[in-house]
Structures are given as C-alpha cells and as structure tokens.
Design an enzyme around this catalytic site. Structure first.
Site, PDB file in Angstrom:
ATOM      1  CG  HIS A  16      -4.167  -6.399  -0.111  1.00  0.00           C
ATOM      2  ND1 HIS A  16      -3.297  -6.836   0.760  1.00  0.00           N
ATOM      3  CD2 HIS A  16      -4.111  -4.954   0.182  1.00  0.00           C
ATOM      4  CE1 HIS A  16      -3.042  -5.991   1.608  1.00  0.00           C
ATOM      5  NE2 HIS A  16      -3.287  -4.871   0.935  1.00  0.00           N
ATOM      6  CG  HIS A  18      -5.411  -0.159   1.580  1.00  0.00           C
ATOM      7  ND1 HIS A  18      -5.350  -0.351   2.842  1.00  0.00           N
ATOM      8  CD2 HIS A  18      -4.351  -1.065   1.084  1.00  0.00           C
ATOM      9  CE1 HIS A  18      -4.243  -1.425   3.177  1.00  0.00           C
ATOM     10  NE2 HIS A  18      -3.809  -1.477   1.979  1.00  0.00           N
ATOM     11  CE  LYS A 104      -2.628  -7.386   6.088  1.00  0.00           C
ATOM     12  NZ  LYS A 104      -2.802  -6.408   4.970  1.00  0.00           N
ATOM     13  CG  HIS A 141       2.237  -5.999   6.186  1.00  0.00           C
ATOM     14  ND1 HIS A 141       2.069  -5.150   5.395  1.00  0.00           N
ATOM     15  CD2 HIS A 141       3.655  -5.782   6.226  1.00  0.00           C
ATOM     16  CE1 HIS A 141       2.901  -4.314   4.982  1.00  0.00           C
ATOM     17  NE2 HIS A 141       3.949  -4.778   5.639  1.00  0.00           N
ATOM     18  CG  HIS A 179       1.381  -6.750   0.426  1.00  0.00           C
ATOM     19  ND1 HIS A 179       1.912  -7.282   1.254  1.00  0.00           N
ATOM     20  CD2 HIS A 179       0.375  -5.962   1.248  1.00  0.00           C
ATOM     21  CE1 HIS A 179       1.659  -6.568   2.498  1.00  0.00           C
ATOM     22  NE2 HIS A 179       0.860  -5.706   2.263  1.00  0.00           N
ATOM     23  CG  ASP A 252      -1.027  -2.985  -0.762  1.00  0.00           C
ATOM     24  OD1 ASP A 252      -1.971  -2.510  -0.087  1.00  0.00           O
ATOM     25  OD2 ASP A 252       0.154  -2.704  -0.280  1.00  0.00           O
TER      26      ASP A 252
END
Ligand code: NCD
Ligand code: ZN
Length: 348
Positions: A16, A18, A104, A141, A179, A252
C-alpha cells in the site's frame, strides 16, 4: 545474551503506497524502490486512476521516474480507483492487462482525494461481481463517512455495515482490508475466511493517538484512518507478529507538502518511505518477534496476491542513524515520520 547485529531478509514488498505524480513522485519514489521490490500503487491521483488505460500511463510515468540504478529492479503493481460508474468491461480490461492487481474502494469523502469514490456500495455490485469472477482483489479503505459517527469508530462501523455484507455477497472475492487500525479489525480479519487479509502500517504499530496531541497539536502524526488507543496498537502488533498469513506490510506512506500539513485544515497522510523497513524492524524487535518480520514483509502479501516471492535479499544492520529533519519534495518541504529522531536499524 547476544543481541542480533544483522538481519537478512528476502527483499520485501510494500502492499500500500502513495507515490503521487510528476516532480513529487521523482522525489519520493527512490526511497521505496531502494527498499522494496514491488509496491501496490494507490490510484488516488487528481483526477483518479479509474481506467486500465490511465493505470498503464501512470505505470509508465513511474518506470521513467526511477533513477538509473533502480530501473528494472522495482515493479509498480497498479490499481484502479473504484467509482459508482466502474463497469464490468473495465474490470475485464484490467485483468487482461496483467498490470492491474487490485481495485481500490474509497468511500466518497473518506480520505485524501476520495471525492470521486463510492457513494453507496450497492452501486458497485456489478463491478464486484466481475472482480469475483475474474479473480481481481478488492482493496478497501475501511471507514464509513457518516459525519455523525465518531471518527474513532468509523472503522469498526465499516466492518458491520459494508465489509461483512460484501464478503457474504461475494464469497469468492479476495479482499484486502487496508491499513487496519483497531482490535476489532484485527480480530475480524483473523476470524474471516482466507479470502480476507489486511495490511498494517509501521506508524500504526509505533504510535497511539496520544502522538497527535503530545504537548500541542502534531499534524505530522495525522493520517486516516486516524491513530487509535494504545490497546488497539497492541492488538495490531499481536496480529502483525502472530505468524498469521493474513497480515502483511503496507506502509501507506503518503507524502504531503509541509505547508499543507501545518495548516488550519491539515491533510491526512504520513510519509514513512524514507525508513519503512527499519521502522517495521523496530516495531517487531520491540515485540520480541524479529524472526516473524520476513514473513510479514516479504512472503504473506506476495502469497495473497498470488505473485512469486522475491528471491533477492536485503540486510539491515544495528547501526543507530538519524532520520533527516526534512526532505526536498519538488521544491516544497516534506517532513518524514520521526524527523530528527534516532533509529536503531539501518538497511545497507
Ligand atoms: C492518504 C493520502 O494522503 O493519499 N492519506 C492517509 O492519511 N493515509 C490516503 C489514504 O490512504 O487514506
Ligand atoms: Zn493510503
């Protein structure tokens, strides 16, 4: 007793991550590519990555942003951003592309760049059915967005109102509960069928919610889902170090320019890519479970995603080093987690 001075692991993957885009990506990508062989790349760009064509273009940009030394050594595993309008043929295209490894679900408004997310999960049933049929994992999420629900309870309520019904309706769908931050989530995943797994971040293993309020408001400890009470941190640590194959590494790591964090409405997101595997190593060491780190970081996620395990290895050494106070972020400033603090483990 001898304390361990060196730790060799199969090269880990980050399930995970970004990496943003353009010049910002150029600044942060090398941190991840140096440590990890592969990473599941989050699609919450502006505008979001909603099609396979956009995912392919984003993948090309990532590959070209890699510094020469890391080219051909890091594989971005792309994802699509699920919307109310994602149609089954798009899922098929994603599957056939071979480069998209998950879709996602951001509940609309749940977190950074989630405005285009799902307003009602029932609108996605056709897409979820296509994912189940085509063996495309759903990454969630896991927070409800109802403003009347306390922010610390949003994950727990999501389990009952969204995740449980989805798992019942699509029993063949592989789902990653991203997460996780609560004991309820850890227990739920542990008790669920093998189609459900979870990622756990290093910051949720390291801190509880006091970190956000230590002597004043600390925006660099603010992320979503927000840090929880100490007993939740302990439950996450038990889950990560339990040896269960259902829990694996997902940082994350979510960089934002300092000015947007230190702001009267500061962004959610914590940058951890600068020391990801070292932060996990510290958390596992503190739990007396360094021998479980390799499965969590390098095996469980690959197995769940049905990817070959990596064969290269990395070495961490017990050498105290200081985390930089700041990192250049395309002309802005990025404050890394634990800025200026000492870490015990260092990847060579
Ligand atoms: C993430 C981001 O900044 O993109 N922020 C965060 O607090 N984790 C989005 C997300 O994963 O929720
Ligand atoms: Zn994220």
């Amino acid at each position: 007793m001898n304390t361990l001075q060196e730790l060799t692991l199969t090269r880990p993957d980050d399930f995970h991550l970004h990496v943003r885009d353009d010049a910002q990506m150029q600044a942060v990508l090398p941190f991840s590519a140096r440590q990890f062989a592969r990473a599941i790349i989050m699609p919450n760009l502006k505008p979001p990555v909603v099609t396979t064509a956009l995912a392919a273009a984003y993948r090309d940009r990532i590959l070209s942003a890699l510094p020469d030394a890391l080219k051909h050594r890091f594989e971005p595993l792309m994802t699509l951003y699920l919307t109310d309008d994602t149609a089954p043929p798009e899922i098929l295209r994603a599957k056939n592309s071979g480069i998209v490894h998950g879709v996602k679900l951001y509940p609309a408004g749940a977190t950074t760049n989630s405005a285009a997310g799902v307003t009602d999960i029932a609108r996605c049933y056709a897409a979820l059915e296509a994912m189940e049929k085509n063996d495309m994992p759903l990454l969630v999420h896991g927070e409800v967005t109802d403003p009347s629900i306390d922010i610390f309870d949003r994950e727990k309520i999501f389990i009952d109102t969204v995740l449980t019904p989805v798992i019942r309706r699509f029993p063949g769908l592989r789902v990653v509960f991203e997460h996780i931050t609560t004991q309820e989530a850890a227990d739920f995943v542990a008790a669920a069928p093998d189609t459900l797994a979870a990622t756990i971040t290093a910051h949720h293993l390291r801190y509880n919610r006091n970190a956000i309020f230590q002597g004043g408001i600390r925006p660099h400890y603010y992320c979503l889902p927000v840090l929880k009470r100490e007993h939740h941190r302990q439950a996450l640590t038990r889950a990560a170090t339990s040896g269960s194959k259902k829990f694996f590494l997902g940082t994350d790591s979510a960089p934002h320019p300092c000015a947007l964090k230190e702001n009267d409405c500061g962004c959610a997101g914590i940058f951890t890519a600068h020391a990801a595997i070292e932060l996990y190593a510290e958390a596992f060491e503190q739990a007396g479970a360094l021998d479980r780190l390799e499965a969590f970081a390098s095996f469980n996620g690959a197995d769940f995603y049905r990817l070959p395990r990596n064969t290269a290895r990395i070495t961490l050494r017990k050498t105290p080093w200081q985390i930089p106070e700041r990192i250049d972020f395309a002309g802005d400033m990025l404050i890394p987690l634990a800025a200026g603090e000492m870490l015990g483990w260092k990847m060579l």
